[in-house]
Design an enzyme around this catalytic site. Sequence first.
Site, PDB file in Angstrom:
ATOM      1  N   GLN A 128     -14.522   9.672  12.591  1.00  0.00           N
ATOM      2  CA  GLN A 128     -15.279   8.824  11.672  1.00  0.00           C
ATOM      3  C   GLN A 128     -16.135   7.853  12.468  1.00  0.00           C
ATOM      4  O   GLN A 128     -15.624   7.147  13.350  1.00  0.00           O
ATOM      5  CB  GLN A 128     -14.342   8.040  10.748  1.00  0.00           C
ATOM      6  N   GLY A 177       0.788  -1.223   0.000  1.00  0.00           N
ATOM      7  CA  GLY A 177       0.000   0.000   0.000  1.00  0.00           C
ATOM      8  C   GLY A 177       0.821   1.275   0.000  1.00  0.00           C
ATOM      9  O   GLY A 177       1.815   1.413  -0.729  1.00  0.00           O
ATOM     10  N   TYR A 219      -9.603   4.122  15.976  1.00  0.00           N
ATOM     11  CA  TYR A 219      -8.708   4.570  14.908  1.00  0.00           C
ATOM     12  C   TYR A 219      -8.584   6.094  14.904  1.00  0.00           C
ATOM     13  O   TYR A 219      -7.482   6.642  14.798  1.00  0.00           O
ATOM     14  CB  TYR A 219      -9.252   4.074  13.564  1.00  0.00           C
ATOM     15  N   PRO A 226      -3.439  11.451   5.017  1.00  0.00           N
ATOM     16  CA  PRO A 226      -4.062  11.072   3.745  1.00  0.00           C
ATOM     17  C   PRO A 226      -5.581  11.001   3.874  1.00  0.00           C
ATOM     18  O   PRO A 226      -6.122  10.681   4.940  1.00  0.00           O
ATOM     19  CB  PRO A 226      -3.483   9.673   3.474  1.00  0.00           C
ATOM     20  N   GLY A 273      -0.133   0.591  10.475  1.00  0.00           N
ATOM     21  CA  GLY A 273      -1.398   0.813  11.158  1.00  0.00           C
ATOM     22  C   GLY A 273      -2.404  -0.278  10.844  1.00  0.00           C
ATOM     23  O   GLY A 273      -2.274  -0.991   9.846  1.00  0.00           O
ATOM     24  N   ILE A 274      -3.392  -0.415  11.716  1.00  0.00           N
ATOM     25  CA  ILE A 274      -4.450  -1.405  11.531  1.00  0.00           C
ATOM     26  C   ILE A 274      -5.803  -0.751  11.800  1.00  0.00           C
ATOM     27  O   ILE A 274      -5.882   0.338  12.380  1.00  0.00           O
ATOM     28  CB  ILE A 274      -4.288  -2.620  12.465  1.00  0.00           C
ATOM     29  N   THR A 275      -6.860  -1.404  11.372  1.00  0.00           N
ATOM     30  CA  THR A 275      -8.217  -1.004  11.732  1.00  0.00           C
ATOM     31  C   THR A 275      -8.948  -2.192  12.338  1.00  0.00           C
ATOM     32  O   THR A 275      -8.750  -3.338  11.929  1.00  0.00           O
ATOM     33  CB  THR A 275      -9.009  -0.502  10.511  1.00  0.00           C
ATOM     34  N   TYR A 318      -8.887   9.464   1.315  1.00  0.00           N
ATOM     35  CA  TYR A 318      -9.170   8.141   0.754  1.00  0.00           C
ATOM     36  C   TYR A 318      -8.199   7.863  -0.390  1.00  0.00           C
ATOM     37  O   TYR A 318      -8.215   8.548  -1.413  1.00  0.00           O
ATOM     38  CB  TYR A 318     -10.622   8.064   0.280  1.00  0.00           C
ATOM     39  N   ILE A 319      -7.358   6.860  -0.182  1.00  0.00           N
ATOM     40  CA  ILE A 319      -6.291   6.528  -1.117  1.00  0.00           C
ATOM     41  C   ILE A 319      -6.582   5.177  -1.757  1.00  0.00           C
ATOM     42  O   ILE A 319      -7.121   4.267  -1.125  1.00  0.00           O
ATOM     43  CB  ILE A 319      -4.928   6.486  -0.392  1.00  0.00           C
TER      44      ILE A 319
END
Length: 241
Positions: free
Chosen positions: A141, A13, A147, A177, A84-86, A179-180
């Site tokens: 969000q 990514g 997160y 960033p 990072g993680i979600t 939305y990538i």
Amino acid sequence: MARVALVTGGTRGIGAAICKALKAAGYRVAASYAGNDAAAQKFKDETGIPVFKWDVSSFDECAAGIKLVEAELGPVEILVNNAGITKDAMLHRMKPEQWTAVINTNLGSLFNMCRPLIEGMRERNFGRIVNISSINGQKGQMGQSNYSAAKAGEIGFTKALAQENAKKGITVNAICPGYINTEMVQAVPKDVLEKSILPLIPAGRLGEPEEIARCVVFLASDDAGFISGSTLSANGGQVMM
């Protein structure tokens, strides 16, 4: 001799794009990763960039991993905290382990990575630290209280560490960033992407990982020596801070 850059979460990514861009800019690059051995090996084979496996939520593993990187490449002078993680859930349904895992990996890792490196950077009177935060750390969000809290914390960490080390030639900055176009966003159902996400982005499109990578290359450069404690938003105009 080329400066050494270490990128966490660097084999896929945005992290992979950052590693490739830094290498193209002349840095000696190392990438850390957490668990996907196949992806890491493929990345190494394709780029020639050495990869190192450790859990960024563990201080001891970070300290040991950094020693391995420095033994192979030399002192780390550029650090990109990208891993990072979600683990998304509404707070009233979120389990303690979902909260803890995200906070420890996304925010705790900044301490775990910076603490073993900061003294060396101070001794050499040079360092570049770039923390990859998120648009959701700026605006919040729904379903991401863990997160969003971690990513907002990264911005506060960035500002504090920048103040502590400015006189030592060390800059510390954050990139947020939007939305990538990565695997994570590509997994969003097409109708949700087209109806609920893209209309919120004034640019009318997703960002590309290479666009974030170019931001990192600039902040890592000598040209950015007077920029520290800043938050760079790269989100197509979705949130303007």
